[in-house]
Design a protein around this motif. Structure first.
Motif: not given
Length: 319
Positions: A233-248
């Protein structure tokens, strides 16, 4: 027999009807709202994985690891392997997440409470560190995901968002029906019994650890689907997808929606996306505080989440 099957069928019919309404609404929906709902439903799939673990008495602070693997599986499959079909890419990302879950599950299901939460968080941050240090994968910037095709058909640039939205709605509806069946099944009931008293479950001749292991793997798979849909959907991926704030964020949405029904994660994700969007627009420097206030009010007045309002209304109508 009819008395027990009727409520199950009625819930599934309502889920399917809601999916059809959301799909039909695309005809009159503005593009910004379509994208917002696409992202909300994709994240709701990850939250669904968090919720089924919470129903078993476990809270994952690292569910973003599978969300990230699903996204990177789609991106790497498109760029490195030359795969362009959306369904094959989703299978690739989900397969990678399931493989990791089968390995990590043996370790994690030995622990409970804060130890489980911290170990899931640690695994997610390990993946984040690896991605940040990997220049071949774009390091902190990540990389773009090319447009995908659907069984050989590539939509025009103006139709990509619409097709991505419809695919997300279809998969979210299917996941809702599947996991509702799981929650009301005997296996789902036993999983909740594990949360209450593992020893009594063992007296029944069942292994709580293997039940939690199956729960963990299922949560990993559906979370990876959400990550793959987000990447497309976004056409982009980055390491923030695994960051702790994402899990939060996923845990926040799980608390916001509640765990009482399979539709609760979707309700919570949509409400969360709307609140955050308008909070960023109206107060870009303090939008985190707005979300914090919402969570505080929720805990004080709706400790069981937004879905408790729906459940209360149903009870009043039945009375």
């Amino acid at each position: 027999m009819s008395r027990t099957s009727s409520p199950l069928q009625s819930v599934e019919v309502r889920l399917l009807f809601t999916g059809l309404v959301l799909a039909g609404a695309a005809l009159v929906m503005p593009s910004w709202l379509m994208f917002l709902l696409t992202m909300a439903l994709a994240k709701a799939l990850v939250v669904l994985g968090v919720v089924i673990q919470m129903r078993a008495g476990l809270v994952s602070f690292g569910q973003a690891i599978f969300y990230c693997i699903g996204g990177y599986g789609v991106g790497m499959g498109a760029q490195s392997l030359g795969i362009n079909d959306a369904f094959l890419l989703l299978l690739l990302g989900t397969g990678a997440a399931l493989a990791l879950a089968l390995i990590c599950g043996f370790l994690l299901t030995r622990y409970r409470e804060i130890f489980y939460a911290m170990l899931t968080l640690a695994l997610s941050m390990i993946l984040y560190g690896v991605l940040v240090k990997s220049s071949a994968l774009g390091s902190t910037d990540g990389f773009n995901v090319p447009p995908v095709s659907y069984f050989g058909w590539t939509p025009e640039s103006g139709s990509q968002k619409l097709v991505s939205y419809l695919l997300t709605v279809a998969l979210a509806t299917g996941a809702g029906v599947f996991f509702h069946r799981f929650m009301v099944s005997s296996l789902g009931g036993i999983t909740e019994a594990v949360r209450e008293n593992e020893i009594r479950v063992e007296y029944l001749g069942l292994s709580p650890r293997w039940l939690l292991f199956a729960n963990y793997v299922a949560a990993a798979g559906i979370s990876a689907v959400g990550g793959g849909l987000t990447a497309m959907a976004t056409g982009h991926i980055d390491p923030d997808m695994a960051f702790w704030t994402t899990s939060g964020e996923f845990v926040f949405i799980a608390i916001l929606g509640g765990t009482g029904h399979v539709a609760a994660p979707f309700l919570g994700a949509i409400v969360f996306s709307v609140i955050r969007t308008f909070a960023i627009q109206e107060a870009p420097n303090t939008w985190q505080m707005t979300l914090g206030v919402v969570l505080l009010v929720l805990i004080l007045f709706l400790p069981k989440g937004l879905w408790s309002l729906v459940a209360k209304n149903k009870k009043e109508q039945q009375a």
